[in-house]
Design an enzyme around this catalytic site. Structure first.
Site, PDB file in Angstrom:
ATOM      1  N   GLY A 250      -2.919  21.666  27.273  1.00 40.44           N
ATOM      2  CA  GLY A 250      -1.362  21.116  26.708  1.00 40.44           C
ATOM      3  C   GLY A 250      -0.729  22.009  25.819  1.00 40.44           C
ATOM      4  N   ASP A 251      -1.333  22.343  24.622  1.00 40.21           N
ATOM      5  CA  ASP A 251      -1.018  23.275  23.775  1.00 40.21           C
ATOM      6  C   ASP A 251      -0.559  24.632  24.374  1.00 40.21           C
ATOM      7  OD1 ASP A 251      -1.717  21.244  21.944  1.00 40.21           O
ATOM      8  OD2 ASP A 251      -3.568  22.138  21.630  1.00 40.21           O
TER       9      ASP A 251
END
Length: 298
Positions: A250-251
């Site tokens: 997600g990052d």
């Protein structure tokens, strides 16, 4: 300039073995060490894409020194506040027949150190981007994100927020440029089970009405949806590959979107999807070569 904040960075110690037997001596087959935390992950993938950022946050003890050196080796410009006591945390990730994680608590962050971080944040200027991502350690006030945004509210800064339910909702009044919940976090925010594309869009619109600019919702193997600040919808399918790792995906998507946004939202969504996939298909964070290959799928 892009600034990222990681309140509680960590050394991730990854152990691989065929199986774990509780109560016995277990031996690993291989080990790896990664330096991370959500903000650091964003900075690392940005660096892989050739984009400079500055990583802010707190470090402590000999583990903090290792994190600082590891971040430097990744090509990241960092300016951490060194805490007077304690040690930055080590997270143990055991990859066996069943995956097990033990995450450290991290050091106590005193009020003087918080003040030092605020002074570093004061350097942010109009046109810069600030990424606030992740949970808040117990030693920090639970409204620390709001205090940061209130302090910077007189400047034209692009705020990118990736946090859990209450933390994210409390930031919406500061009208962040981008928020990135996944479909499960979206369900948690509204207390309903969101499963369909139409439901995701419906609740992304609600978040926008509460103050969010762009709403990026990741849906794992189902791809991602972007509701941009004008109300236009974009959809991108997921990349294909063998999933090895979910930590930092997600990052990585967030970093790709930030890196690509100057080329338009459609391109930003694709680059974010490719970066997230490249991390998911790797043992560590995304590398440029794999990102480029996955972009060809989209």
């Amino acid at each position: 300039m892009i600034y990222t904040v990681t309140f509680n960075p960590a050394i991730d110690y990854v152990l691989r073995t065929e199986r774990i037997q509780p109560g016995c001596v277990n031996r690993s087959e291989s080990e790896e060490i990664f330096f991370g935390g959500k903000g650091i992950n964003v900075s690392a993938v940005l660096a892989e894409l050739g984009i400079k950022s500055k990583a802010l946050g707190f470090t402590a003890g000999f583990t903090g020194e290792a994190i600082e050196q590891g971040v430097k080796d990744m090509g990241i410009d960092a300016d951490f506040v060194r805490l007077k006591s304690g040690s930055s945390r080590i997270n143990v990730k055991i990859k066996a027949d069943k995956e097990t994680e033990i995450n450290g608590q991290g050091p106590h962050i005193d009020s003087e150190s918080i003040g030092q971080l605020m002074e570093k944040l004061d350097e942010i200027q109009d046109g810069d981007t600030l990424v606030l991502a992740g949970s808040i350690p117990n030693s920090l006030p639970d409204d620390i994100y709001e205090k940061i945004l209130s302090r910077l509210s007189d400047r034209d800064i692009r705020i990118v927020a990736d946090a859990s339910k209450r933390l994210l909702m409390n930031m919406l009044k500061y009208r962040p440029f981008l928020i990135k919940p996944n479909n499960f976090e979206l369900s948690e925010i509204f207390g309903v089970n969101i499963t369909t594309y139409d439901e995701i869009v419906e609740h992304a619109v609600k978040l926008q009405a509460m103050g969010a600019g762009n709403v990026l919702v990741s849906m794992a193997e189902k791809g991602a949806v972007l509701l941009d600040e004008t109300g236009k919808l974009y959809k991108c399918g997921a990349c294909t590959g063998t999933v090895k790792n979910s930590v930092g995906a997600g990052d990585s998507m967030l970093a790709g979107f930030i890196a690509g946004v100057s080329e338009g939202y459609d391109y930003a969504l694709k680059l974010g999807t490719a970066c997230g996939g490249a991390t998911a298909f790797s043992d560590g964070l995304a590398k440029k070569e794999l990102i480029d290959k996955l972009m060809e799928q989209l």
